[in-house]
Scaffold this active site. Structure first.
Site, PDB file in Angstrom:
ATOM      1  N   ASP A 113      55.534  45.262  48.019  1.00  0.00           N
ATOM      2  CA  ASP A 113      54.246  45.210  47.336  1.00  0.00           C
ATOM      3  C   ASP A 113      54.406  44.992  45.833  1.00  0.00           C
ATOM      4  O   ASP A 113      53.404  44.860  45.117  1.00  0.00           O
ATOM      5  CB  ASP A 113      53.417  46.465  47.619  1.00  0.00           C
ATOM      6  CG  ASP A 113      54.103  47.759  47.233  1.00  0.00           C
ATOM      7  OD1 ASP A 113      55.336  47.830  47.319  1.00  0.00           O
ATOM      8  OD2 ASP A 113      53.388  48.721  46.860  1.00  0.00           O
ATOM      9  N   HIS A 120      61.042  47.577  41.069  1.00  0.00           N
ATOM     10  CA  HIS A 120      61.893  47.877  42.223  1.00  0.00           C
ATOM     11  C   HIS A 120      61.625  46.839  43.308  1.00  0.00           C
ATOM     12  O   HIS A 120      60.705  46.017  43.185  1.00  0.00           O
ATOM     13  CB  HIS A 120      61.669  49.297  42.733  1.00  0.00           C
ATOM     14  CG  HIS A 120      60.301  49.577  43.260  1.00  0.00           C
ATOM     15  ND1 HIS A 120      59.162  49.543  42.478  1.00  0.00           N
ATOM     16  CD2 HIS A 120      59.871  49.912  44.515  1.00  0.00           C
ATOM     17  CE1 HIS A 120      58.112  49.843  43.216  1.00  0.00           C
ATOM     18  NE2 HIS A 120      58.514  50.059  44.456  1.00  0.00           N
TER      19      HIS A 120
END
Length: 315
Positions: free
Chosen positions: A67, A63
């Site tokens: 991070d 996604h």
């Protein structure tokens, strides 16, 4: 086939854990490495391994949260400088192409190879050839997020040399043809069918890698009968409400997925920075009460996935 964890932390890097990145090393199978997520600092982590960026041929992004992909532009740029001139396949949700192309253009970077973009709008098979099949399915995160299932095709059976002893065949092309199940005509006119001299085929290995998600039955489907399940475990069971509020899972929920899916081994990943020192065992103990063959992974942990070695706990 081997998994090597380059980053196992959640949200922001910590002294003990870098951000999400995982290498599936297929050096014996394909002479390739596939990456799953490329968090900030991934290429710095790679410097402490034997991974060569030119061997990375596929990258799968779960996604578009930072991070999980802020390290991608740098890695793609460095691959050019380190001998990577072959095409690279990049898989991820819609927007991944714009993100990479914008980063490359604004930084005046130049790649010496082609990126083939595969923006995933639906679940299903995203890659398949004679040795592997990769499928994805949407899980339950705050933005569009995918889990990936990597299935190795069955291996042909071993050539049964004792059955061939009476034919006195030399090492060479004939044995190779028989190994491939082909028909071979000998000098004396006899015809051998390779399938008559092969042992039973070996099942391929299955690895499931789940990105950030709440508990969802989609994870069970992705992980069904996997040799290894890598699942996020941001928080411990006592923080179930917080995990749900932030679209994450607890270690106990990951263990429930592993148990329902009948996987062989569970590797807990994406660990909150709050679990340092003895708190690490809160995650582990919560999970092992439900699914004993569980490990909380650390940066640079490596796990070999062997053929027909289900249940092997070696690391």
């Amino acid at each position: 086939m081997e998994l090597e964890f380059l980053g196992t932390g959640a949200g922001v890097p910590s002294k003990g854990r870098n951000l999400s990145s995982l290498a599936l090393k297929l050096l014996n199978e394909r002479n390739e490495i596939w990456l799953f997520d490329v968090g900030e600092g991934t290429q710095q982590q790679i410097l402490s391994t034997n991974i060569r960026p030119r061997k990375i041929t596929k990258i799968f992004i779960t996604h578009l949260h930072g991070d999980h992909l802020f390290g991608l532009p740098g890695l793609l740029s460095s691959r050019s400088f380190q001998g990577g001139d072959t095409p690279l396949d990049l898989y991820g949700p819609p927007g991944i192409k714009q993100y990479v192309q914008t980063s490359i253009a604004l930084s005046d970077s130049h790649l010496g190879y082609q990126i083939r973009y595969h923006e995933l709008k639906d679940g299903g098979i995203v890659f398949e050839d004679k040795t592997f099949k990769i499928s994805c399915q949407q899980v339950d995160h705050r933005i569009l997020c995918y889990g990936y299932r990597i299935e190795e095709k069955p291996h042909p059976g071993e050539l049964l040399m004792d059955l061939l002893a009476d034919y006195h065949l030399p090492n060479g092309p004939i044995l190779g043809q028989l190994k491939r199940g082909e028909q071979v005509k000998l000098a004396d006119g006899r015809v051998l069918n390779g399938f008559d001299f092969l042992g039973p085929s070996q099942s391929g290995r299955i690895v499931t890698i789940i990105g950030d998600t709440r508990y969802t039955d989609a994870s069970v489907q992705l992980a069904r009968n996997a040799d290894v399940l890598v699942h996020e475990s941001t928080l411990a069971g006592s923080e179930k409400k917080m995990a749900h509020r932030h679209y994450h899972s607890t270690s106990a929920q990951a263990a429930q997925i592993a148990k329902k899916a009948h996987v062989q081994k569970l590797l807990l990943n994406h660990i909150s920075a709050r679990y340092v020192g003895h708190k690490f065992y809160e995650l582990l103990n919560d999970a092992r009460k439900i699914f004993p063959n569980t490990y909380v992974v650390k940066d640079f942990d490596q796990f070999e996935i062997k053929l027909n070695q289900q249940g092997d706990d070696s690391q």
